[in-house]
Design a protein around this motif. Structure first.
Motif, PDB file in Angstrom:
ATOM      1  N   GLU A   1       1.032  -1.010  -0.241  1.00  0.00           N
ATOM      2  CA  GLU A   1       0.314  -0.184  -0.347  1.00  0.00           C
ATOM      3  C   GLU A   1       0.703   1.060  -0.337  1.00  0.00           C
ATOM      4  O   GLU A   1       1.543   0.969   0.975  1.00  0.00           O
ATOM      5  CB  GLU A   1      -0.881  -0.127   1.270  1.00  0.00           C
ATOM      6  N   PRO A   2       0.334   1.929  -0.716  1.00  0.00           N
ATOM      7  CA  PRO A   2       1.968   3.356  -0.403  1.00  0.00           C
ATOM      8  C   PRO A   2       1.438   3.746   0.705  1.00  0.00           C
ATOM      9  O   PRO A   2       0.154   4.551   1.226  1.00  0.00           O
ATOM     10  CB  PRO A   2       0.472   4.316  -1.643  1.00  0.00           C
ATOM     11  N   PRO A   3       2.321   4.474   0.893  1.00  0.00           N
ATOM     12  CA  PRO A   3       2.529   5.354   2.111  1.00  0.00           C
ATOM     13  C   PRO A   3       1.792   5.954   3.000  1.00  0.00           C
ATOM     14  O   PRO A   3       2.477   7.329   1.691  1.00  0.00           O
ATOM     15  CB  PRO A   3       4.224   4.785   2.722  1.00  0.00           C
ATOM     16  N   TYR A   4       1.103   6.484   3.846  1.00  0.00           N
ATOM     17  CA  TYR A   4       0.238   7.208   4.385  1.00  0.00           C
ATOM     18  C   TYR A   4       0.821   8.496   4.204  1.00  0.00           C
ATOM     19  O   TYR A   4       0.866   9.606   3.599  1.00  0.00           O
ATOM     20  CB  TYR A   4      -0.370   7.259   5.453  1.00  0.00           C
ATOM     21  N   ASN A   5       2.098   8.523   4.354  1.00  0.00           N
ATOM     22  CA  ASN A   5       2.678  10.227   4.939  1.00  0.00           C
ATOM     23  C   ASN A   5       2.881  10.944   4.104  1.00  0.00           C
ATOM     24  O   ASN A   5       3.153  11.549   3.648  1.00  0.00           O
ATOM     25  CB  ASN A   5       3.531  10.279   6.362  1.00  0.00           C
ATOM     26  N   ARG A   6       3.388   9.778   2.624  1.00  0.00           N
ATOM     27  CA  ARG A   6       3.378  10.406   1.287  1.00  0.00           C
ATOM     28  C   ARG A   6       2.993  10.708   0.869  1.00  0.00           C
ATOM     29  O   ARG A   6       2.601  11.983   0.449  1.00  0.00           O
ATOM     30  CB  ARG A   6       4.318   9.842   1.111  1.00  0.00           C
ATOM     31  N   VAL A   7       2.038   9.978   0.588  1.00  0.00           N
ATOM     32  CA  VAL A   7       0.635   9.692   0.049  1.00  0.00           C
ATOM     33  C   VAL A   7       0.027  11.558   0.228  1.00  0.00           C
ATOM     34  O   VAL A   7      -0.669  12.103  -0.464  1.00  0.00           O
ATOM     35  CB  VAL A   7      -0.429   8.943   0.200  1.00  0.00           C
ATOM     36  N   SER A   8      -0.451  11.593   1.373  1.00  0.00           N
ATOM     37  CA  SER A   8      -0.766  12.637   1.892  1.00  0.00           C
ATOM     38  C   SER A   8      -0.071  13.863   1.283  1.00  0.00           C
ATOM     39  O   SER A   8      -0.604  15.193   1.351  1.00  0.00           O
ATOM     40  CB  SER A   8      -1.071  12.556   3.575  1.00  0.00           C
ATOM     41  N   LYS A   9       0.343  14.724   1.378  1.00  0.00           N
ATOM     42  CA  LYS A   9       1.950  15.042   0.850  1.00  0.00           C
ATOM     43  C   LYS A   9       1.677  15.533  -1.215  1.00  0.00           C
ATOM     44  O   LYS A   9       2.092  16.460  -1.372  1.00  0.00           O
ATOM     45  CB  LYS A   9       2.832  14.805   1.272  1.00  0.00           C
ATOM     46  N   LEU A  10       1.252  14.254  -1.312  1.00  0.00           N
ATOM     47  CA  LEU A  10       1.388  14.839  -2.420  1.00  0.00           C
ATOM     48  C   LEU A  10      -0.382  14.102  -3.227  1.00  0.00           C
ATOM     49  O   LEU A  10      -0.111  13.260  -3.768  1.00  0.00           O
ATOM     50  CB  LEU A  10       2.362  13.816  -3.360  1.00  0.00           C
ATOM     51  N   ARG A  11      -1.111  14.972  -4.265  1.00  0.00           N
ATOM     52  CA  ARG A  11      -2.060  15.089  -4.418  1.00  0.00           C
ATOM     53  C   ARG A  11      -2.011  14.427  -5.654  1.00  0.00           C
ATOM     54  O   ARG A  11      -3.146  13.637  -5.804  1.00  0.00           O
ATOM     55  CB  ARG A  11      -2.560  16.513  -5.753  1.00  0.00           C
ATOM     56  N   ALA A  12      -0.995  14.461  -6.691  1.00  0.00           N
ATOM     57  CA  ALA A  12      -0.439  13.834  -7.236  1.00  0.00           C
ATOM     58  C   ALA A  12      -0.717  11.872  -7.433  1.00  0.00           C
ATOM     59  O   ALA A  12      -0.622  10.988  -8.461  1.00  0.00           O
ATOM     60  CB  ALA A  12       0.056  13.394  -9.058  1.00  0.00           C
ATOM     61  N   SER A  13      -0.264  11.249  -5.682  1.00  0.00           N
ATOM     62  CA  SER A  13      -0.027  10.601  -5.723  1.00  0.00           C
ATOM     63  C   SER A  13      -1.509  10.081  -5.826  1.00  0.00           C
ATOM     64  O   SER A  13      -1.942   8.439  -6.219  1.00  0.00           O
ATOM     65  CB  SER A  13      -0.317   9.774  -3.350  1.00  0.00           C
ATOM     66  N   TYR A  14      -2.354  10.748  -6.511  1.00  0.00           N
ATOM     67  CA  TYR A  14      -4.212   9.968  -6.371  1.00  0.00           C
ATOM     68  C   TYR A  14      -4.081   9.216  -8.164  1.00  0.00           C
ATOM     69  O   TYR A  14      -4.520   8.044  -8.691  1.00  0.00           O
ATOM     70  CB  TYR A  14      -5.430  10.352  -6.249  1.00  0.00           C
ATOM     71  N   TYR A  15      -3.165   9.336  -8.826  1.00  0.00           N
ATOM     72  CA  TYR A  15      -2.213   8.646 -10.149  1.00  0.00           C
ATOM     73  C   TYR A  15      -1.835   6.804  -9.783  1.00  0.00           C
ATOM     74  O   TYR A  15      -2.181   6.228 -10.572  1.00  0.00           O
ATOM     75  CB  TYR A  15      -1.562   8.993 -10.917  1.00  0.00           C
ATOM     76  N   LEU A  16      -2.066   6.840  -8.338  1.00  0.00           N
ATOM     77  CA  LEU A  16      -1.438   5.717  -8.341  1.00  0.00           C
ATOM     78  C   LEU A  16      -3.174   4.419  -7.946  1.00  0.00           C
ATOM     79  O   LEU A  16      -2.770   3.270  -8.090  1.00  0.00           O
ATOM     80  CB  LEU A  16      -0.710   5.217  -7.206  1.00  0.00           C
ATOM     81  N   MET A  17      -4.062   5.040  -7.995  1.00  0.00           N
ATOM     82  CA  MET A  17      -5.304   4.570  -8.544  1.00  0.00           C
ATOM     83  C   MET A  17      -5.468   4.476  -9.359  1.00  0.00           C
ATOM     84  O   MET A  17      -5.853   2.739  -9.781  1.00  0.00           O
ATOM     85  CB  MET A  17      -6.561   5.716  -8.110  1.00  0.00           C
ATOM     86  N   GLY A  18      -5.281   4.979 -10.393  1.00  0.00           N
ATOM     87  CA  GLY A  18      -5.692   3.589 -12.183  1.00  0.00           C
ATOM     88  C   GLY A  18      -4.781   3.112 -12.341  1.00  0.00           C
ATOM     89  O   GLY A  18      -5.436   2.060 -12.635  1.00  0.00           O
ATOM     90  N   VAL A  19      -3.466   3.081 -11.230  1.00  0.00           N
ATOM     91  CA  VAL A  19      -2.049   2.012 -11.919  1.00  0.00           C
ATOM     92  C   VAL A  19      -1.929   1.298 -11.051  1.00  0.00           C
ATOM     93  O   VAL A  19      -2.423   0.260 -12.069  1.00  0.00           O
ATOM     94  CB  VAL A  19      -0.602   3.027 -11.670  1.00  0.00           C
ATOM     95  N   LEU A  20      -2.489   0.697 -10.454  1.00  0.00           N
ATOM     96  CA  LEU A  20      -3.107   0.176  -9.749  1.00  0.00           C
ATOM     97  C   LEU A  20      -3.829  -1.113  -9.507  1.00  0.00           C
ATOM     98  O   LEU A  20      -4.396  -2.180 -10.020  1.00  0.00           O
ATOM     99  CB  LEU A  20      -2.536   0.091  -8.368  1.00  0.00           C
TER     100      LEU A  20
END
Ligand code: EPU
Length: 415
Positions: A82-101
């Motif tokens: 699972e992508p780590p919360y402490n980084r995901v919460s700092k980067l909006r573009a981390s939501y691209y990992l939804m489509g990728v995963l």
């Protein structure tokens, strides 16, 4: 970079080279997880947001390295953590990992990307797209869970041409079965860049750059090499800074076809723009006029240049300008800071009226990335010393900004 101190009053003069585009690099780096083997991505800007995405991919189990603006990604064929919360919460573009995963392993669990100074930024359109492709979606305690036994192509109409939703649906549809059509799709150049990368990886995508994108799903993608497009917002920011300081700056590695709305507005103001194959020269004589701006999805005037443009509009020689922000509901945080420096701006809802006035150095604070750059531009034209707090926001999107500005004559230092 906690604080930037600028001594204003110098005309910017010389050559500045634009880096690869942050908002193209982030989805491309995430998409590299979709092919087994090593992808090599060139002209990736060395930025906080990119390093944050690298850390997320690393924590998920991929190998990532970055040297001389070349980023290599190898997912190592693993099932991802699972992508780590402490980084995901700092980067909006981390939501691209939804489509990728979702595309890659038909399952994703990822924290909602955190709040943001410029607006609420919901992800309802992303989720609507995933659902149409056959995924079950749920949000529990701020964590999004996506599951699909099978992803099937679908016709999806976006209520708004969201950049993020268009990209996320495109990512998921690439490995779905059958044809997906995205109607009212976003047309930003960064979407075209991602589609070009996915196509080299083996995806079948047509229509990017128009409002109807068609994706015929494929079984698998292969690793590929890709060079990121130049950052149109970085380029536009230097062009605006040149005009504001009545400078003479050649912005190299700038694609003016990505900046038609800005070029048109600068010309309307009386700024001289000379385009050639490598970039664009911006010179600003006296007699610059006020203009009205309304931010819109591409190819309209970009919201990401609105704060910088507002700083320039405080420095016209005649007239009153109006700026209307339609993309984000709260992207006016720079106004109070510009006012501390002497700007004459009145805000009413989503519209701001700007009358020209001299600026003087003050202590101000950057609320977000683009607001931070607007304050830098204001500091460059202001009389005396401007101290910008929370300047680290700027490092999220402008590679080596301190050096680049010094090279064209700015007097600034990082504290
Ligand atoms: N929206 C929704 N629902 C959704 C998605 C978006 O209501 O599901 C709304 C947003 O709240 C906003 C509007 O639609 O009011 C536009 O949002 P969009 O999805 O187009 O933007 P984004 O994908 O979140 C990207 C850039 C932003 C840039 C915008 C618009 C990245 C990582 N971010 O954001 O960049 O401002 O497109 O061009 O690509 C920046 O670089 O400073 C930055 C904020």
């Amino acid at each position: 970079m906690e604080k930037l101190i600028i001594n204003g009053g110098d005309r910017l003069k010389g050559d500045v080279t634009v880096s690869g585009a942050k908002n193209a690099a982030l989805p491309v780096v995430a998409a590299a997880l979709m092919a087994n083997g090593e992808s090599m991505l060139e002209d990736i800007p060395g930025l906080r947001d990119v390093f944050c995405m690298m850390e997320i991919l690393g924590a998920m189990g991929a190998s990532v390295s970055f040297q001389d603006n070349v980023l290599t990604v190898n997912p190592n064929g693993s099932e991802f953590a699972e992508p780590p919360y402490n980084r995901v919460s700092k980067l909006r573009a981390s939501y691209y990992l939804m489509g990728v995963l979702l595309a890659r392993q038909r399952y994703a669990r990822i924290a909602m990307p955190g709040g943001c100074a410029i607006g609420n930024r919901p992800i309802d359109l992303h989720l609507k797209g995933f659902k149409a492709l056959g995924a079950e979606t749920s949000i529990d305690h701020g964590v999004v869970e996506l599951k699909a036994s099978r992803l099937s192509g679908a016709k999806i109409y976006l209520d708004y041409p969201s950049v993020g939703a268009t990209i996320n649906i495109m990512l998921a549809a690439t490995l779905a079965s059958g044809l997906t059509t995205i109607e009212n799709a976003a047309r930003e150049p960064e979407i075209i860049d991602l589609a070009n990368y996915l196509t080299v990886m083996g995806a079948r995508i047509k229509g990017v750059g128009t409002d109807v994108i068609k994706i015929e799903g494929v079984q698998e993608l292969v690793p590929a090499q890709h060079r990121i497009i130049p950052d149109r917002i970085e380029s536009g920011s230097y062009m605006i800074a040149a005009a504001a300081t009545r400078g003479d700056v050649y912005v190299r590695n700038s694609l003016s076809e990505h900046l038609k709305s800005l070029v048109a507005k600068l010309k309307e103001m009386g700024v001289i723009i000379q385009e050639d194959i490598e970039g664009v020269r911006v010179t600003a004589p006296n007699g610059i006029r006020a203009v009205d701006i309304k931010t819109l999805p591409h190819p309209g005037f970009p919201t990401d240049l609105q704060p910088q443009m507002m700083a320039l509009l405080t420095q016209v020689d005649e007239g009153t300008s109006m700026v209307i922000e339609t993309v984000f509901e709260n992207r006016f945080m720079h106004i109070d800071e510009l006012k501390r420096m002497g700007a004459n701006i009145s805000l009413d809802g989503r519209g701001a009226l700007i009358k020209p006035s001299p600026l003087s150095g003050a202590r101000v604070s950057a609320s977000d990335l683009r607001a931070g750059v607007a304050l830098i531009i204001a500091g460059l034209v202001a009389d005396g010393e401007t101290e910008i707090e929370n300047a680290y926001h700027v490092e999220r999107g402008y590679e080596k900004i301190e050096l680049k500005l010094k090279d064209i004559g700015a007097d600034l230092k990082v504290v």
